[in-house]
Write a protein that holds these residues in place. Sequence first.
Motif: not given
Length: 752
Positions: A413-414, A425-427, A421-422, A389-390
Amino acid sequence: MIRQNEYKSFPELADIFRGRSKTGKGDAFPDFLVVTSGPTVRPVMVIETKAKEDALPQALHEASEIYGAACLEAGHPVLAVGVSGQENTTIRVGVLKFHLGEWKPVKYENNPISWIPTPADVDSLLSSPTLMDLAPVIPDPEVLAERADLINRILREANIKDEFRPAYVGAMMLALWHTKGNLRRDPRYVLRDINAACEEAFKDAGKPELARSLHVDEANAKLAASAWRVLSTLEKLNVATSSFAHDYLGQLYETFFRYTGGNTIGQYFTPRHIARMMADLCESTPSDVVIDPACGTGGFLIAAMQRAYDQSSLRYEDAIELVREKLIGYESEPVTAALAVANMLLRGDGKTGIRKEDCFTATDYPVNACDIALMNPPFPHKKTDVPPERFVERALEALRLRGRIAVILPTSLTVKKENAGWRKQILTHNTLLGVVQLPDELFQPYASATTTVVLLEKGIPHDARRETAFVRLHYDGLTLKKGIRVPRSDGRNQVPDTVDAIVNKRVIPGFSGVAAIQPGDEWAPGAYIPSAPPDEDELRTSIDELLRRWTSFYIRYAREVATQRKAIANGEIDVHPYRNLLSDAKRSNASNLPAEPGTIGGMFDIYYGMKELHSREGIPPGDSLIISPTEEYNGCYGWLTFRPLIEPPFITVAQTGSIGEAFVQTEPCAVNDDCLVLLPKPDVDVPLAGLVVAAAAIRLERWRFNYGRKLTPARIASFRVPTSGDLERWVEDRLDAWAKICESAVDVYSEA
């Protein structure tokens, strides 16, 4: 006289050319060869050889002015080839073609070629009076792996440790390229010359600090004595010829992983055709600045370079100049960074943008300055490793507004809820353009990771009304054979269709789909690609495997089946229809599932298994068959003391463990609640052959599920079940044949 069609490749032809020199030292060539493709007037290749390496001009003169002239006079179009030297010193090759009244060198990218053309090359060059350019032959993966095996054996015999071998090969390759093959092969000088050439190449590229990372041990006498063999092997593969066409160094490096138990430095490198696919997905242009924050050996940057060259319609030199300022890569591991720089140099990029730095701490890291990011971040092995993610976030920092990133991520991860939550946040700040599920075997034999390509556009918050494209890439043109991924014999390759489906948002049942994604939703292609009736060949293969698993159960547990049948006949074990054992609520839940005709939901009521068997702890061994989420023996977990059993026949589907494994149960059994139980609807007639077809169809949809994306009744209800009289008759015949074997096995114990 040697005919062209007797040889498959240049290495095989070169082996024929070899003979023993009069001195007995090393390999030399016979004096003269004529290679033709037939007894009539055909293209001819004349090869004149000389033992001394400085005699190439003389060899070329005789091949052209004497033998070549004679061939021309006889009416044969001809190539004149001169070869000088010996493999344990230096081999020099020149190729001339008679053009506009004089002998002129055949070239590649404006430089005279240094290899003997293949038979196909001869035909191509001589069939066109004006053609004077020839690209090097790209060896197929099997040939490359075979040569890597040879190089590995040579380095092993020279006591070079596994982890150092890629660097040694990279050093020799770079030295060959930098010196244009002019390396002394004498054991007294060869290793020193390799190091000197590498240092000079890195210095010219402005990377002197990396020179020691590609360095051979000059004190290794065994290596000094055998280095000429490695250099000769590399020369035969044309790996030192500048070319956009193939990333030899990267592929050789990957091949060496086979000898080091997977990977040497915690990295898995992306197959070159997938890197190019990702550049195509981003629709990169020659003017785009491309960054890879974790560039490995530079495969993504080379893919972007290749695409720029293909799109620009420029000369090689102009294309190189165009991309020199456009490619940026960060790699913190010294050997890999040096290999990346070497790889870019071998592609002709003399001013490489590779930095041996950590992308998270680099002071020159570009922010809001790049157009495209391509990357495959290292998958973490420990809690202290940097999570992928980083890397995604860092790559996004480098992009300008509306820049694009294509990144390979772990599928978990998907899809996992804990990562919602990640994703949200990305979208919040970026748009999800597309997702591609990659083949399961893509990184094998080096790794078995399940991976997904995610395509994002920076700086535009995701509009929940905008459709995102999803693809399942099942056939990428290669298949695993003897530990090597080689071209498929059937030629199936969905990579071009994948690019088209993502860019143009195609809906192709079973392959691609589109959907409006809400922030936090899963990004799994399996959730959004509509089901399609399975390919009949694939279905028959699945049915065959299913019936063999069914038969294996009866062979393995014939005695236990006979015992259970006897206990049921004696009234010791109760057997009931499963609906009679279920609560009204569970029956109601099943009735609310989608039930379109021709689908799993239209043919079956779908229930969960028995909660009482969720934990088998404390249940003693016995004579009742227990089904659990395993792929072995038709799903049989074992035999316990448990009552009552479910009346067959029906289908079980594993929700966990071997997710998606579906079996037809033909013996009374109890089913663990990690499995689903599929019962034919009361008003739908499903014969035993129909159960087999349905189970096989479910098994072909296993790709949709993993440990992050659970298999549920609602998610399988829409799967299509093919209906074909010919197919059912074929299944019935197969069932009859296997059933005789099953019953024969059980009869042995029934009669006891």
